[in-house]
Design an enzyme around this catalytic site. Sequence first.
Site, short mmCIF file in Angstrom:
data_model
loop_
_atom_site.label_atom_id
_atom_site.label_comp_id
_atom_site.label_asym_id
_atom_site.label_seq_id
_atom_site.Cartn_x
_atom_site.Cartn_y
_atom_site.Cartn_z
N HIS A 21 25.49 65.67 -19.08
CA HIS A 21 26.08 66.89 -19.65
C HIS A 21 26.69 66.66 -21.04
CE1 HIS A 21 30.17 65.36 -19.04
NE2 HIS A 21 29.74 64.90 -17.87
N GLU A 95 29.29 64.68 -9.86
CA GLU A 95 29.83 63.36 -10.16
C GLU A 95 30.44 62.76 -8.90
OE1 GLU A 95 29.80 60.56 -11.44
OE2 GLU A 95 30.44 60.97 -13.50
#
Length: 222
Positions: A21, A95
């Site tokens: 990202h 994550e």
Amino acid sequence: MTLTTDMDSAYAPTTICVTRHGETDWNITGVLQGWIDVPLNENGRQQALEMADAFRGSAFSRVWTSPLSRAAETARIVAEVLELPPPIRCEGLKERNFGRIQGMTKRNLSIRHPGLHANILRRDPDCRFDDGESPDEFADRVVRALHEMAGRHPGERVLAVTHGWVMDVITRYVRQLPRTLVLDMKRKNGESLWLLVTAGSAFTVSDAGGGMQVSSGSGDRV
């Protein structure tokens, strides 16, 4: 003459581009993000636009993303620029859950838990986090997500927007390395890893997307 059957098509390899990202403010200040939902900053949004421009011509059919907003917003920007459907959110691409230390600065962590701080800087996959995910729990869900994408898009090209520690898991998996091996790398914002994935197997096509990496990426961050 060889006829292609529906069964053949179902097992056709899926090309998956896994990318990190865009940047957040917590990337810059060195705060452990984990499952805390931190948005992109303005540079991160610019990085997402650079990713979209780099991916023109990649012929993606869909975009998948971690549901955390730093990944989801990156994915949305890329999908809109490439005129693709809204991204598919996948919990498996989140994550790692760092448990109680999420939201803590690395500086504070170095004072309160110096040993754990040193291991996080090394990105040691065998780190243990109170109230967080174990190494195997984390790796198992990431690998499941990878094969879920392949199972739903056989023969297609898919972009997956995710996080740094997730990319570490995938890198070890496709290289057939031990899950506990410390990698000598730290993925930058916008850095990519291209894979071919079929049922039960996966291998690397190229790292850093054959050069498709945003120029403004930041590196040593969690």
